[in-house]
Design a protein around this motif. Structure first.
Motif: not given
Lengths: 299, 491, 167
Positions: A59-68, A114-121
């Motif tokens: 739920s923290t991801t956006t279209w960038m995550f799907k684009l990767g 896409a990785a940074l889009d998740t907001g996870s460390s």
């Protein structure tokens, strides 16, 4: 005949060779360790299975995550048009070596985004390591291309990786081969840089960047990584193979890819991973080797 | 009065009438413990004899004198709060948190009074480092591998870890509460499942408590067979740990070979007891099963062959330069931290502390035949791996000598019911470290309370301290080199 | 039969076979994509190396670069379309980030901008001259700790004052 071979070679190399190469590496490692190992085509079965699955998006991801995954796979497909595989590449012009390297960089960029889009460390950790090590592997690659370009007279992959003869080229070729092999191990997350079989996220580089992808996204990423491995190995193989008619060229390329896979498997089985802080030292050693190769070529 | 006169002295595996344990005011109790600790005694257990919501109860301490081979017991008068021992004696930290959680007695001045096991999910607090550039990494409780649940909270900048806090408690089953009111038909099974891979050591400690309280004495054959079982458990786990360390550093051949060898020793335990972890083998008074001549001969043969294989594979593993460079100077624990926090077992011996219950407080067959303890002093992952290899080697030599000359006799004997109003302490050297069971019976000859201290209870803080200033990519390797038990801590 | 027709026939057969065998339209679609790429290659195959830069009305070099440049977005769009049409019995959902088994992530867990370049900064630390203010956690149960860092701009803060004294 020649065109049909060329046309057939691309699906084989782009669709079948990546899973088979990864499977061969795993099989070699298993046999050295005294086990039987999974079937050689297992990565292909995994990719097909993943294509048929659904996906859960964080739920923290956006279209960038799907684009990767999508853009990274498209970028390596286009890079494959530039690489001289069995015969001349599909598209070739002066300077395409740079475009080749930077299509890979484009794939890496969108994967990192896409990785940074998740907001996870964890993904941030993987992204930070991946870009750091790639930024050190890139000078090694460019210096290698420079020495090959000087020798062949132009920055065109087809000419650079055409077979050369003569003893004066041998020393330079050996250094280029060594550097390219180290860059291949670093860019494709193999031991000694990264352990592809590890389940420990805190130690992963590439695998933890794609931790949140699943289903078809993961299939695209795995297959794209396989194609990257095949393309870089094909460059290595083309450097040593002599000039051949097209059908024999395809066969010898596939044989060469198999040899590179076995070599990677043997290297992975014979040493432990290098500590993460020492990986830059390994890559700087590759840069030094490439510089030395360039100086030998310029002499 | 000398500090020792505030304590009742007892040997390992002995019981004493509870009226012989002096009950002193809390300030005397506290200062006596601090003086004993300054003289080099180690805190094995610190507990409260009451429950939350019940009548106020006092504290009980068990200290070990490793040099003299004696254990000292003292009790305090009932209190509701007292000045904490932790600021002056860091090794008491987790015990005092546990006392606070289970009985409500407040240790005033404790620097980190967080609950140990029953942490309410919405009130979790962790140490946080200030600064915008710090990020937290939270690992667990669900892990990528199939291991036990535990939560690790790192404060990191980039790859450097500034602070690690470990929170466990996910596997609390209430073992001590279940053992209260025993011994009954379930107690032995409960004791063996305190920590599944340490079934023999915990089972032996439970049996030793019952034998001390019931006044049973074991035949020499039973003692020898118990030692065989304990050493087999030690072998299987040490070799398995070496395989796990190889897996984590990516050295695959050694991982496969060590993994296969571990199976050999689990199969020997299965041959002896029908269970790969040896559950159901020990019982108060002796063992449930005896070993026949053929079994002894085949076990001895397996152990001798295994020794050759182990030396070959370990030679390959420790001789590989990339392995050595990966393991050395990673996850260093200094001798000072080891002594301050009271670490026990393999981790302590790898840091230079000479602590081995088989040597300091000999029990069972170890009173007659010694295994030399293995001490290394760098305190890094390499020394912990090397200590495991050397201990495995020495266990194998002990086993192949013993299996050829087992004393004759019966493997089991009677064990009476526990005496009333007695207290017993048993220390066993499990493969991780010192396992400590303390139990007191009431007037009805049943356990009034039962305290279990797994070696992991002492050692988790050591893992948290090794990571300070380290690299986060070294954490899985350090964790694997400690290989502590989550469920042994959580009980 | 022209080579183009031959390869289209081969690929159609392969698509039908794979679609039938695997019952997955996506696998077939990907094979078709690869085939289209190969067929397109047949059209624009150019002799390597000797591209003339003096451009007539139609330039092979620019066509090649253009097609390659368009290839990335076109392929991406095709792959996205195939990913958006899953087989009937799968579903796409929303969940929490995996994060190694810890569900309640907070803003503190996002990788900070200062942490991200740490591996690169370590390699070039001599050139960068990063200043760190670090009060490490002391003792076994520290009360507080602080970290802050600042990298001076090489041109404005380290280069310019050296070159033009007095700034």
């Amino acid at each position: 005949m020649e065109t049909i071979t060329l046309v057939l070679s691309y699906p084989i190399i782009l669709l079948l060779a990546p899973p088979v190469m990864l499977g061969l590496i795993t099989k070699t490692k298993a046999l050295v360790a005294g086990r039987k190992g999974p079937p050689v085509l297992q990565p292909l079965y995994d990719t097909i299975k993943l294509l048929g699955k659904g996906a859960v998006y964080s739920s923290t991801t956006t279209w960038m995550f799907k684009l990767g995954p999508v853009v990274s796979l498209a970028a390596v497909f286009c890079a494959s048009a530039l690489a001289p595989l069995a015969g001349a590449p599909l598209i070739s012009f002066n300077g395409d070596a740079i475009l080749f390297a930077y299509l890979f960089a484009l794939g890496r960029f969108v994967t990192v985004m896409a990785a940074l889009d998740t907001g996870s460390s964890f993904e941030g950790m993987g992204a930070s390591r991946e870009v750091a090590f790639s930024s050190l592997a890139e000078p090694a690659l460019i210096l290698t291309f420079a020495s090959l370009a000087y020798r062949s007279g132009g920055l065109c992959l087809a000419q650079m990786f055409a077979p050369h003869s003569g003893p004066s080229a041998a020393a330079g070729t050996i250094l280029v081969l060594g550097t390219l092999f180290v860059v291949l191990l670093a860019e494709n997350s193999r031991i000694p840089v990264d352990d592809p079989n590890t389940h420990l996220e805190l130690t992963m580089i590439h695998e933890v960047m794609v931790l949140d992808h699943g289903g078809p996204d993961l299939a695209f990423i795995l297959h794209g990584a396989g194609i990257k491995l095949v393309l870089m190995s094909a460059l290595l193989v083309r450097l040593v193979l002599p000039e051949m008619p097209p059908a024999a060229a395809l066969g010898s390329l596939l044989f060469g890819l198999g040899c590179v896979a076995v070599a990677i498997g043997l290297v992975e089985s014979s040493m432990a991973r290098v500590r993460m802080v020492r990986v830059p030292q390994l890559l700087v050693a590759a840069i030094c080797a490439a510089t030395f190769g360039l100086m030998l070529t310029l002499r | 009065m000398s500090p020792a006169s505030r304590f009742a002295s007892v040997g390992n595996g002995e019981a004493v009438d509870y009226s012989r344990v002096p009950v002193v005011p809390i300030e005397d109790f506290r200062s006596a413990i601090l003086r004993m600790a300054a003289a080099g005694r180690r805190l094995c257990a610190l507990l409260s004899t009451g429950v939350a919501g019940g009548p106020p109860a006092g504290l009980l301490a068990v200290l070990a004198d490793d040099a003299g081979g004696r254990l000292y017991l003292a009790a305090s008068e009932p209190v509701t709060s007292y000045k904490a021992l932790t600021p002056e004696l860091p090794q008491a930290h987790l015990f005092e948190r546990e006392i606070f959680e289970s009985s409500g007695i407040t240790p005033e001045g404790h620097p980190w009074p967080k609950p140990v096991r029953l942490v309410p999910a919405d009130k979790v607090t962790f140490f946080q480092e200030t600064g915008e550039e710090i990020h937290e990494v939270a690992v667990g409780p669900i892990h990528a591998g199939i291991i036990e649940p535990g939560h690790f909270r790192f404060q990191c900048h980039g790859e450097t870890v500034h602070h690690l806090e470990i929170q466990l408690g996910y596997q609390h089953r209430g073992v001590e509460r279940l053992l209260r009111g025993g011994p009954d038909s379930r107690s032995l099974s409960i004791a063996e499942t305190i920590c599944g891979d340490t079934a023999i050591a915990h089972g032996w400690a439970y049996c030793a408590i019952n034998e001390a309280l019931g006044g049973a004495s074991l035949s020499l054959r039973a003692e020898a067979l118990r030692a065989v079982a304990l050493e087999l458990e030690r072998l299987a786990n040490h070799i398995g740990d070496l395989g796990a360390i190889s897996n984590d550093i990516g050295y695959l051949p050694a991982m496969s070979y060590f993994g296969r060898m571990r199976g050999d020793y689990l199969n020997l335990l299965m041959l002896a007891s029908g269970n790969r972890f040896g559950k159901g083998l020990l019982r108060p008074g002796g063992l449930a099963f005896d070993l026949s001549e053929e079994m002894c001969a085949s076990m001895a043969g397996t152990v001798r062959l295994g020794l050759k294989h182990l030396e070959q594979v370990a030679g390959m593993f420790f001789g590989e330069p990339s392995v050595i460079s990966r393991l050395e100077e990673t996850g260093v624990i200094s001798r000072k931290v080891c002594d301050d926090l009271g670490l026990v077992g393999v981790c302590a011996r790898a840091a230079g502390a000479d602590r081995d219950v088989r040597q300091d407080h000999p029990f069972g067959f170890y009173r007659f035949r010694h295994i030399p303890s293995t001490i290394l002093d760098t305190g890094d992952v390499f020394s912990r791996a090397m200590v495991r290899f050397l201990e495995a080697q020495r266990s194998m030599e002990f086993l192949s000598a013993l299996l050829g000359h087992l004393p004759a006799g019966s493997a089991s004997g009677p064990c009476g019911a526990p005496a009333a109003n007695h207290i017993a302490v048993a220390l066993i050297e499990g493969w991780r470290g010192e396992v400590c069971h303390v139990a007191k019976t009431g007037a009805g000859r049943k356990f009034e309370w039962y305290k279990v201290v797994d070696p992991s209870f002492h050692n988790w803080m050591g893992l948290a301290m090794t990571m300070r200033g380290g690299e986060i990519s070294d954490f899985p390797l350090c964790n694997k080199s400690f290989n502590l038990s989550y469920c042994g801590h959580d009980l | 039969m022209t080579p183009l027709a031959a390869c289209v026939l081969i690929l159609a057969a392969a698509a039908v076979l794979s679609g039938g065998l695997l019952r997955r339209s996506r696998a077939a679609g990907l094979i078709v994509i690869a085939g289209l790429a190969a067929a397109a290659g047949d059209i624009v195959r150019l002799p390597p190396g000797d591209i003339a830069v003096n451009v007539p009305v139609w330039s092979p070099l620019l066509t090649a670069i253009g097609l390659l440049g368009a290839g990335v977005p076109i392929l991406s769009a095709l792959l996205w379309a195939f990913r958006l049409a899953p087989p009937a019995r799968t579903k796409t959902g929303r969940g929490l980030a995996l994060g190694c088994g810890f569900a309640a992530s907070s803003a503190r867990m996002q990788y900070t901008g200062s942490s991200y370049p740490v591996p690169v900064i370590r390699v070039f630390s001599v050139l960068l001259g990063t200043n760190e203010e670090f009060r490490p956690p002391k003792g076994y149960w520290p009360a507080k700790a602080f970290f802050g860092s600042f990298t001076p701009d090489p041109a404005l803060e380290r280069g310019l004052p050296v070159l033009v004294p007095g700034i």
